[in-house]
Design a protein around this motif. Structure first.
Motif, PDB file in Angstrom:
ATOM      1  N   ARG A  18       0.835  -1.046  -0.154  1.00 35.81           N
ATOM      2  CA  ARG A  18       0.094  -0.074   0.048  1.00 35.81           C
ATOM      3  C   ARG A  18       1.015   1.092   0.116  1.00 35.81           C
ATOM      4  N   LEU A  19       0.684   2.221  -1.136  1.00 39.21           N
ATOM      5  CA  LEU A  19       1.485   3.219  -1.203  1.00 39.21           C
ATOM      6  C   LEU A  19       0.844   4.466  -0.380  1.00 39.21           C
ATOM      7  N   GLY A  20       1.532   5.179   0.582  1.00 36.17           N
ATOM      8  CA  GLY A  20       1.154   6.049   1.278  1.00 36.17           C
ATOM      9  C   GLY A  20       0.734   7.331   0.630  1.00 36.17           C
ATOM     10  N   ALA A  21      -0.137   8.118   1.161  1.00 34.96           N
ATOM     11  CA  ALA A  21      -0.650   9.472   0.867  1.00 34.96           C
ATOM     12  C   ALA A  21       0.457  10.388   0.585  1.00 34.96           C
ATOM     13  N   ALA A  22       0.529  10.854  -0.740  1.00 36.82           N
ATOM     14  CA  ALA A  22       1.668  11.596  -1.418  1.00 36.82           C
ATOM     15  C   ALA A  22       0.996  12.491  -2.329  1.00 36.82           C
ATOM     16  N   ASP A  23       1.906  13.445  -3.083  1.00 40.19           N
ATOM     17  CA  ASP A  23       1.468  14.244  -4.091  1.00 40.19           C
ATOM     18  C   ASP A  23       0.999  13.435  -5.152  1.00 40.19           C
ATOM     19  N   ARG A  24       0.091  13.667  -6.110  1.00 33.32           N
ATOM     20  CA  ARG A  24      -0.192  12.810  -7.159  1.00 33.32           C
ATOM     21  C   ARG A  24       1.172  12.598  -8.109  1.00 33.32           C
ATOM     22  N   VAL A  25       1.878  13.211  -8.646  1.00 30.28           N
ATOM     23  CA  VAL A  25       3.114  12.887  -9.138  1.00 30.28           C
ATOM     24  C   VAL A  25       4.067  11.815  -8.477  1.00 30.28           C
ATOM     25  N   VAL A  26       3.924  11.917  -7.097  1.00 33.06           N
ATOM     26  CA  VAL A  26       4.669  10.715  -6.701  1.00 33.06           C
ATOM     27  C   VAL A  26       4.111   9.440  -6.387  1.00 33.06           C
ATOM     28  N   GLY A  41       0.838  -9.393 -15.219  1.00 36.92           N
ATOM     29  CA  GLY A  41      -0.077  -8.333 -14.357  1.00 36.92           C
ATOM     30  C   GLY A  41      -0.786  -7.354 -15.289  1.00 36.92           C
ATOM     31  N   ARG A  42      -1.746  -6.518 -14.493  1.00 31.68           N
ATOM     32  CA  ARG A  42      -2.369  -5.720 -15.085  1.00 31.68           C
ATOM     33  C   ARG A  42      -2.369  -4.389 -14.040  1.00 31.68           C
ATOM     34  N   THR A  43      -3.052  -3.376 -14.733  1.00 34.25           N
ATOM     35  CA  THR A  43      -3.066  -2.056 -13.868  1.00 34.25           C
ATOM     36  C   THR A  43      -4.736  -1.770 -14.102  1.00 34.25           C
ATOM     37  N   TRP A  44      -5.118  -1.253 -12.912  1.00 30.33           N
ATOM     38  CA  TRP A  44      -6.512  -0.614 -12.800  1.00 30.33           C
ATOM     39  C   TRP A  44      -6.544   0.840 -12.312  1.00 30.33           C
ATOM     40  N   VAL A  45      -7.426   1.588 -12.647  1.00 27.76           N
ATOM     41  CA  VAL A  45      -7.904   2.628 -12.232  1.00 27.76           C
ATOM     42  C   VAL A  45      -9.352   2.939 -11.807  1.00 27.76           C
ATOM     43  N   TRP A  46      -9.485   3.080 -10.423  1.00 26.77           N
ATOM     44  CA  TRP A  46     -11.128   3.049 -10.007  1.00 26.77           C
ATOM     45  C   TRP A  46     -11.467   4.370  -9.633  1.00 26.77           C
ATOM     46  N   ARG A  47     -12.571   5.116 -10.059  1.00 25.08           N
ATOM     47  CA  ARG A  47     -12.806   6.392  -9.624  1.00 25.08           C
ATOM     48  C   ARG A  47     -13.947   6.266  -8.577  1.00 25.08           C
ATOM     49  N   HIS A  55      -8.399   5.539  -7.167  1.00 29.79           N
ATOM     50  CA  HIS A  55      -7.499   4.498  -6.563  1.00 29.79           C
ATOM     51  C   HIS A  55      -6.856   3.761  -7.833  1.00 29.79           C
ATOM     52  N   ILE A  56      -5.430   3.442  -7.757  1.00 29.82           N
ATOM     53  CA  ILE A  56      -4.682   2.831  -8.709  1.00 29.82           C
ATOM     54  C   ILE A  56      -4.277   1.613  -8.190  1.00 29.82           C
ATOM     55  N   SER A  57      -4.269   0.497  -8.797  1.00 32.11           N
ATOM     56  CA  SER A  57      -3.868  -0.823  -8.499  1.00 32.11           C
ATOM     57  C   SER A  57      -3.026  -1.481  -9.642  1.00 32.11           C
ATOM     58  N   PRO A  76      -6.269   7.325  -2.135  1.00 28.16           N
ATOM     59  CA  PRO A  76      -7.050   8.024  -3.128  1.00 28.16           C
ATOM     60  C   PRO A  76      -6.091   9.105  -3.649  1.00 28.16           C
ATOM     61  N   VAL A  77      -6.217   9.303  -4.903  1.00 28.39           N
ATOM     62  CA  VAL A  77      -5.403  10.571  -5.580  1.00 28.39           C
ATOM     63  C   VAL A  77      -6.573  11.299  -6.147  1.00 28.39           C
ATOM     64  N   ALA A  78      -6.534  12.344  -5.741  1.00 25.31           N
ATOM     65  CA  ALA A  78      -7.474  13.415  -6.368  1.00 25.31           C
ATOM     66  C   ALA A  78      -7.802  13.368  -7.982  1.00 25.31           C
ATOM     67  N   TRP A  79      -8.952  13.476  -8.063  1.00 31.49           N
ATOM     68  CA  TRP A  79      -9.443  13.562  -9.679  1.00 31.49           C
ATOM     69  C   TRP A  79      -8.933  14.680 -10.408  1.00 31.49           C
ATOM     70  N   GLY A  80      -8.590  14.482 -11.398  1.00 38.03           N
ATOM     71  CA  GLY A  80      -8.162  15.582 -12.055  1.00 38.03           C
ATOM     72  C   GLY A  80      -6.645  15.468 -12.671  1.00 38.03           C
ATOM     73  N   GLY A  81      -5.942  16.444 -12.757  1.00 40.77           N
ATOM     74  CA  GLY A  81      -4.577  16.236 -13.175  1.00 40.77           C
ATOM     75  C   GLY A  81      -4.573  15.987 -14.731  1.00 40.77           C
ATOM     76  N   CYS A  82      -3.750  14.885 -14.786  1.00 38.89           N
ATOM     77  CA  CYS A  82      -3.336  14.830 -16.313  1.00 38.89           C
ATOM     78  C   CYS A  82      -3.930  13.226 -16.701  1.00 38.89           C
ATOM     79  N   LEU A  83      -4.513  12.654 -15.890  1.00 40.80           N
ATOM     80  CA  LEU A  83      -5.028  11.482 -16.200  1.00 40.80           C
ATOM     81  C   LEU A  83      -5.973  11.263 -17.548  1.00 40.80           C
ATOM     82  N   ASP A  84      -5.319  10.620 -18.660  1.00 41.85           N
ATOM     83  CA  ASP A  84      -6.108  10.703 -19.921  1.00 41.85           C
ATOM     84  C   ASP A  84      -6.966   9.349 -20.028  1.00 41.85           C
ATOM     85  N   VAL A  85      -7.746   8.921 -19.095  1.00 44.10           N
ATOM     86  CA  VAL A  85      -8.862   7.993 -19.193  1.00 44.10           C
ATOM     87  C   VAL A  85      -9.957   8.229 -18.688  1.00 44.10           C
ATOM     88  N   PRO A  86     -11.070   8.521 -19.411  1.00 43.16           N
ATOM     89  CA  PRO A  86     -12.261   8.732 -19.078  1.00 43.16           C
ATOM     90  C   PRO A  86     -13.055   7.728 -17.950  1.00 43.16           C
TER      91      PRO A  86
END
Length: 124
Positions: A18-26, A41-47, A55-57, A76-86
């Motif tokens: 589990r990665l701790g709370a940090a800036d979105r870039v980190v 493996g695989r990577t998932w983004v859950w809003r 949340h990213i796994s 949780p990572v704040a929604w917004g920023g540069c994630l280019d996945v709708p």
């Protein structure tokens, strides 16, 4: 890392990181680095249902540890920023490695978490 949990199910060992709370870039950099080191493996983004965070796994196997199963969670990572996945609220989307690398590059270019320092007239 915030925590590491070890589990054994039906004789197969696995690790949950589990990665701790940090800036979105980190956090994005952390997920990208874990994704880079894991095989398969695989990577998932859950809003979140309220739409305010994701949340990213990422999962895979650690080749240097006899193929040990590893899952890494961030958020949780704040929604917004540069994630280019709708990603709609309450929904998860699988993302490929190219999306992760592009996301990290865009976050670094647009939201670098460190301030510029000026020492004796020199900006670094």
């Amino acid at each position: 890392m915030e925590s590491i949990s070890l589990a054994s199910n039906s004789g197969e060992d696995s690790v949950l990181v589990r990665l701790g709370a940090a800036d979105r870039v980190v956090l994005v950099a952390g997920i990208v680095e874990w994704r880079r080191t894991l095989v398969g493996g695989r990577t998932w983004v859950w809003r979140t249902p309220d739409g305010t965070a994701v949340h990213i796994s990422t999962t895979g196997h650690a080749p240097e540890c006899a193929g040990l199963s590893v899952a890494v969670l961030a958020g949780p990572v704040a929604w917004g920023g540069c994630l280019d996945v709708p990603v709609e609220p309450g929904v998860s989307e699988e993302v490929d490695d190219d999306v992760l690398y592009r996301w990290l590059g865009d976050e670094i270019a647009n939201d670098w978490p460190f301030t510029v320092n000026t020492v004796a007239g020199v900006t670094s």
